[in-house]
Structures are given as structure tokens and as C-alpha cells.
Design a protein around this motif. Sequence first.
Motif, PDB file in Angstrom:
ATOM      1  N   GLU A  25     -28.722 -26.145 -53.393  1.00  0.00           N
ATOM      2  CA  GLU A  25     -27.805 -25.852 -54.485  1.00  0.00           C
ATOM      3  C   GLU A  25     -28.550 -25.409 -55.727  1.00  0.00           C
ATOM      4  O   GLU A  25     -29.625 -25.889 -56.039  1.00  0.00           O
ATOM      5  N   ALA A  26     -27.915 -24.448 -56.440  1.00  0.00           N
ATOM      6  CA  ALA A  26     -28.522 -23.980 -57.681  1.00  0.00           C
ATOM      7  C   ALA A  26     -28.573 -25.112 -58.679  1.00  0.00           C
ATOM      8  O   ALA A  26     -27.649 -25.904 -58.812  1.00  0.00           O
ATOM      9  N   GLY A  27     -29.666 -25.153 -59.411  1.00  0.00           N
ATOM     10  CA  GLY A  27     -29.822 -26.144 -60.449  1.00  0.00           C
ATOM     11  C   GLY A  27     -30.212 -27.514 -59.940  1.00  0.00           C
ATOM     12  O   GLY A  27     -30.261 -28.460 -60.703  1.00  0.00           O
ATOM     13  N   ASN A  28     -30.477 -27.646 -58.642  1.00  0.00           N
ATOM     14  CA  ASN A  28     -30.859 -28.929 -58.076  1.00  0.00           C
ATOM     15  C   ASN A  28     -32.217 -29.363 -58.597  1.00  0.00           C
ATOM     16  O   ASN A  28     -33.185 -28.645 -58.481  1.00  0.00           O
ATOM     17  N   ARG A  29     -32.287 -30.604 -59.143  1.00  0.00           N
ATOM     18  CA  ARG A  29     -33.563 -31.106 -59.648  1.00  0.00           C
ATOM     19  C   ARG A  29     -33.921 -32.421 -58.943  1.00  0.00           C
ATOM     20  O   ARG A  29     -34.717 -33.196 -59.432  1.00  0.00           O
ATOM     21  N   THR A  30     -33.333 -32.670 -57.786  1.00  0.00           N
ATOM     22  CA  THR A  30     -33.598 -33.912 -57.086  1.00  0.00           C
ATOM     23  C   THR A  30     -34.846 -33.787 -56.236  1.00  0.00           C
ATOM     24  O   THR A  30     -35.445 -32.735 -56.130  1.00  0.00           O
ATOM     25  N   GLY A  31     -35.221 -34.899 -55.556  1.00  0.00           N
ATOM     26  CA  GLY A  31     -36.439 -34.912 -54.755  1.00  0.00           C
ATOM     27  C   GLY A  31     -36.379 -34.000 -53.546  1.00  0.00           C
ATOM     28  O   GLY A  31     -37.398 -33.751 -52.915  1.00  0.00           O
ATOM     29  N   VAL A  32     -35.160 -33.538 -53.131  1.00  0.00           N
ATOM     30  CA  VAL A  32     -35.067 -32.680 -51.959  1.00  0.00           C
ATOM     31  C   VAL A  32     -35.396 -31.230 -52.304  1.00  0.00           C
ATOM     32  O   VAL A  32     -35.545 -30.403 -51.422  1.00  0.00           O
ATOM     33  N   LEU A  33     -35.478 -30.913 -53.577  1.00  0.00           N
ATOM     34  CA  LEU A  33     -35.800 -29.564 -53.979  1.00  0.00           C
ATOM     35  C   LEU A  33     -37.239 -29.239 -53.577  1.00  0.00           C
ATOM     36  O   LEU A  33     -38.148 -30.036 -53.794  1.00  0.00           O
ATOM     37  N   GLU A  34     -37.434 -28.083 -52.976  1.00  0.00           N
ATOM     38  CA  GLU A  34     -38.768 -27.692 -52.528  1.00  0.00           C
ATOM     39  C   GLU A  34     -39.131 -26.326 -53.084  1.00  0.00           C
ATOM     40  O   GLU A  34     -38.279 -25.460 -53.260  1.00  0.00           O
ATOM     41  N   PHE A  35     -40.416 -26.175 -53.343  1.00  0.00           N
ATOM     42  CA  PHE A  35     -40.975 -24.877 -53.689  1.00  0.00           C
ATOM     43  C   PHE A  35     -41.806 -24.386 -52.507  1.00  0.00           C
ATOM     44  O   PHE A  35     -42.243 -25.183 -51.664  1.00  0.00           O
ATOM     45  N   ILE A  36     -42.029 -23.094 -52.486  1.00  0.00           N
ATOM     46  CA  ILE A  36     -42.854 -22.494 -51.436  1.00  0.00           C
ATOM     47  C   ILE A  36     -44.100 -21.902 -52.080  1.00  0.00           C
ATOM     48  O   ILE A  36     -44.006 -21.008 -52.932  1.00  0.00           O
ATOM     49  N   LEU A  37     -45.263 -22.432 -51.700  1.00  0.00           N
ATOM     50  CA  LEU A  37     -46.536 -21.910 -52.206  1.00  0.00           C
ATOM     51  C   LEU A  37     -46.994 -20.782 -51.285  1.00  0.00           C
ATOM     52  O   LEU A  37     -47.370 -21.018 -50.136  1.00  0.00           O
ATOM     53  N   LEU A  38     -46.980 -19.563 -51.793  1.00  0.00           N
ATOM     54  CA  LEU A  38     -47.292 -18.406 -50.953  1.00  0.00           C
ATOM     55  C   LEU A  38     -48.768 -18.293 -50.619  1.00  0.00           C
ATOM     56  O   LEU A  38     -49.144 -17.686 -49.616  1.00  0.00           O
ATOM     57  N   GLY A  39     -49.633 -18.870 -51.476  1.00  0.00           N
ATOM     58  CA  GLY A  39     -51.068 -18.840 -51.189  1.00  0.00           C
ATOM     59  C   GLY A  39     -51.685 -17.468 -51.393  1.00  0.00           C
ATOM     60  O   GLY A  39     -51.207 -16.654 -52.185  1.00  0.00           O
ATOM     61  N   PHE A  40     -52.750 -17.205 -50.628  1.00  0.00           N
ATOM     62  CA  PHE A  40     -53.507 -15.968 -50.816  1.00  0.00           C
ATOM     63  C   PHE A  40     -53.002 -14.830 -49.939  1.00  0.00           C
ATOM     64  O   PHE A  40     -52.969 -13.683 -50.360  1.00  0.00           O
ATOM     65  N   THR A  94     -56.425 -11.999 -66.708  1.00  0.00           N
ATOM     66  CA  THR A  94     -55.943 -11.398 -65.467  1.00  0.00           C
ATOM     67  C   THR A  94     -54.421 -11.500 -65.375  1.00  0.00           C
ATOM     68  O   THR A  94     -53.743 -10.557 -64.959  1.00  0.00           O
ATOM     69  N   SER A  95     -53.873 -12.648 -65.773  1.00  0.00           N
ATOM     70  CA  SER A  95     -52.417 -12.828 -65.741  1.00  0.00           C
ATOM     71  C   SER A  95     -51.711 -11.869 -66.693  1.00  0.00           C
ATOM     72  O   SER A  95     -50.596 -11.422 -66.419  1.00  0.00           O
ATOM     73  N   ALA A  96     -52.372 -11.554 -67.806  1.00  0.00           N
ATOM     74  CA  ALA A  96     -51.746 -10.698 -68.818  1.00  0.00           C
ATOM     75  C   ALA A  96     -51.782  -9.216 -68.437  1.00  0.00           C
ATOM     76  O   ALA A  96     -50.862  -8.466 -68.770  1.00  0.00           O
ATOM     77  N   VAL A  97     -52.841  -8.783 -67.763  1.00  0.00           N
ATOM     78  CA  VAL A  97     -53.032  -7.340 -67.531  1.00  0.00           C
ATOM     79  C   VAL A  97     -52.630  -6.886 -66.134  1.00  0.00           C
ATOM     80  O   VAL A  97     -52.540  -5.684 -65.885  1.00  0.00           O
ATOM     81  N   THR A  98     -52.403  -7.824 -65.210  1.00  0.00           N
ATOM     82  CA  THR A  98     -52.060  -7.410 -63.856  1.00  0.00           C
ATOM     83  C   THR A  98     -50.827  -8.151 -63.368  1.00  0.00           C
ATOM     84  O   THR A  98     -50.559  -9.279 -63.785  1.00  0.00           O
ATOM     85  N   HIS A  99     -50.086  -7.498 -62.472  1.00  0.00           N
ATOM     86  CA  HIS A  99     -48.920  -8.122 -61.862  1.00  0.00           C
ATOM     87  C   HIS A  99     -49.205  -8.477 -60.400  1.00  0.00           C
ATOM     88  O   HIS A  99     -48.278  -8.780 -59.649  1.00  0.00           O
ATOM     89  N   SER A 100     -50.472  -8.437 -60.029  1.00  0.00           N
ATOM     90  CA  SER A 100     -50.855  -8.745 -58.659  1.00  0.00           C
ATOM     91  C   SER A 100     -51.099 -10.241 -58.503  1.00  0.00           C
ATOM     92  O   SER A 100     -52.041 -10.787 -59.089  1.00  0.00           O
ATOM     93  N   PRO A 101     -50.277 -10.945 -57.713  1.00  0.00           N
ATOM     94  CA  PRO A 101     -50.477 -12.386 -57.517  1.00  0.00           C
ATOM     95  C   PRO A 101     -51.833 -12.709 -56.891  1.00  0.00           C
ATOM     96  O   PRO A 101     -52.426 -13.751 -57.191  1.00  0.00           O
ATOM     97  N   GLN A 102     -52.330 -11.812 -56.025  1.00  0.00           N
ATOM     98  CA  GLN A 102     -53.612 -12.059 -55.371  1.00  0.00           C
ATOM     99  C   GLN A 102     -54.755 -12.088 -56.383  1.00  0.00           C
ATOM    100  O   GLN A 102     -55.639 -12.955 -56.312  1.00  0.00           O
ATOM    101  N   LYS A 103     -54.736 -11.166 -57.338  1.00  0.00           N
ATOM    102  CA  LYS A 103     -55.795 -11.115 -58.346  1.00  0.00           C
ATOM    103  C   LYS A 103     -55.747 -12.346 -59.252  1.00  0.00           C
ATOM    104  O   LYS A 103     -56.791 -12.893 -59.626  1.00  0.00           O
ATOM    105  N   VAL A 104     -54.547 -12.776 -59.600  1.00  0.00           N
ATOM    106  CA  VAL A 104     -54.399 -13.979 -60.427  1.00  0.00           C
ATOM    107  C   VAL A 104     -54.896 -15.203 -59.664  1.00  0.00           C
ATOM    108  O   VAL A 104     -55.575 -16.072 -60.226  1.00  0.00           O
ATOM    109  N   SER A 105     -54.591 -15.269 -58.370  1.00  0.00           N
ATOM    110  CA  SER A 105     -55.031 -16.403 -57.555  1.00  0.00           C
ATOM    111  C   SER A 105     -56.546 -16.448 -57.432  1.00  0.00           C
ATOM    112  O   SER A 105     -57.152 -17.518 -57.506  1.00  0.00           O
ATOM    113  N   VAL A 106     -57.163 -15.279 -57.251  1.00  0.00           N
ATOM    114  CA  VAL A 106     -58.622 -15.225 -57.156  1.00  0.00           C
ATOM    115  C   VAL A 106     -59.254 -15.692 -58.466  1.00  0.00           C
ATOM    116  O   VAL A 106     -60.232 -16.455 -58.468  1.00  0.00           O
TER     117      VAL A 106
END
Length: 312
Positions: free
Chosen positions: A2-17, A261-273
Amino acid sequence: MEAGNRTGVLEFILLGFSEDPELQPLIFGLFLSMYVVTVLGNLLIILAIIFDSHLHTPMYFFLSNLSLVDICFSTSIVPKMLLSIHTENKAISYMDCLTQVYFSMFFPILDTLLLTAMAYDRFVAICHPLHYTVIMNPHLCGWLVFITWFIGVLTSLLHICLMRHLTFCRDLEIPHFFCELTHILELACSDTFLNWTLIYFMTGVLGVFPLVGILFSYSRIASSIRKMSSSGGKQKAFSTCGSHLSVVSLFYGTGVGVHFTSAVTHSPQKVSVASVMYSVVTPMLNPFIYSLRNKDVKGALRRLLNRATSCL
């Protein structure tokens, strides 16, 4: 979900590299190796300081705390990432994510303030050597470390308290390998003005001001070194400051690199590195910097290893 859910069942997905399954074993092996080196290297520094009476000085007291913080910082990030790769499960619960956000702010704050305390210690040792033992007494050193941890706890808790009021009602995929505060705020659909205001304010107070203090300390140190007539005294002063300056440069350099890097690029991979350099590589390199550039630490490590081998 559900939208706006802030309970313990809420999960995020870490996409990684990378989504490429063929790269996962390589990434797993690389980060496992770096984590093991980080823990063992910093643990050796701590043990060398504990068991060698020559290192029972304020500078090495702060260094042992710095090594402990580096172990904890890597431990708050890397094991979860390794588990995600091993189980092929990129989900992280809401509470686990909040915990990771807390520690990913807490330990860098400690790093910053401990490096500032170490700069002050070097300033007193070189600019006021006759009063060093009086000024840098155990009581003051204990209070400096206590204040450092207190500020870290208070600041991180303040961020978490503000995050608890956020709602999330859109794609909950985080383009990173750990829960980082700014990435979480970008997923929120409620007002995050206070969160961002606190980030900018604390970055100035706990990032810029300590750096100014470090630069001021070393400007005075450089002035004192120039006035020394003995080449041996100059060499000793440079050797005691060289390791600390290297660690400060690495810490702030990689930190600025992440924000740039976060300011000048929109590439998640570069920010992660860039984040890897800040959160994983820097804690791994700190023991090598202190052991390779500092004769006292090298001697203590040698005696520690000799003691360990003699007990086998």
C-alpha cells in the motif's frame, strides 16, 4: 504494497552494481576480500596499540578508536550486500534500511571528529611540546572521544526521527548497494524539506568546520616546523603527521568525490563506484597507511606478530 506504508513489512530493493548474473561471483569475491582485509588490518592496529606500552599515547588512543570505527563502518554495509548476492535476494526491510541509514551516517561523523581530534593532538605535540602531557591528559582525551560519539549518536538519531514521518508511495528501488539517506529521500512522496535542510546544515557543521580546524592546525604545525633548526626534529615531525595527513586527504577526497559524482552524473553505477571508495576502500587502506608510514606502528606490529608466533 500500500502507498504510504511505513510499517515493518515495507521493503526496499537494493539494485546494487549490476544485474548481470555472471558478474555476481566476481563482485562477491572482491568485496569479501576487501572486507576481510579491512577487519584484519584494523584489528591488528587495535591489538598492537593495546599490547604495546610504547603506543599508550593520545595519538594512538585516537587511532585505535578510528580503527574500531572503520571496522564497524564496513560491517554495517558489506555483510548485508554479500548476503544479498549470495541469496540472490535484493530486498531489505524498512527497519533494516533505517538501521543501515543510521550507521552510514553515524560512523562517518565519528571519522570526521576523530580525525579532527588527532589533528589537534599533533598541533599540541609540535607547537607546544613542553605542555603536551599537561594539555593532552587522559581526562581530556576521554572527553574528546565521548563528545565525538555523543554528537554522532545525536545527529544520526535526529535524521532517523525525521525519516520516520516520511511516506513512500512509488517505486521503492534504490540504485545503490546500501541504504543511503539521500537515495531514500528521493523515493519519498511526502515533504522532505526538513530532511534536506538538516543534511545541508549538518554537512556544514560536521563536515566543513572540522576540515577548517584540521587545516588551521596544520598551518600552525607547518609554521612551527619551518622554525626548527634541527633536521632530525623536522623529520620526526613530518613522520608523525604524514600518516594522519594521508588519511585525512583520503577520507575527505573520497567524500567530496561521492558528492561531486552525484551532482554531475545521473549514472547510478558511477555513484556506487564512488561510494565504494568512500565506504569500503578508505577503511581498508587506513591500516596500511599507518603501518607503512609510521615506524612506531610498524615496530609494534612486528612485536605483536612475534609474540603471537612464539605462543603457537
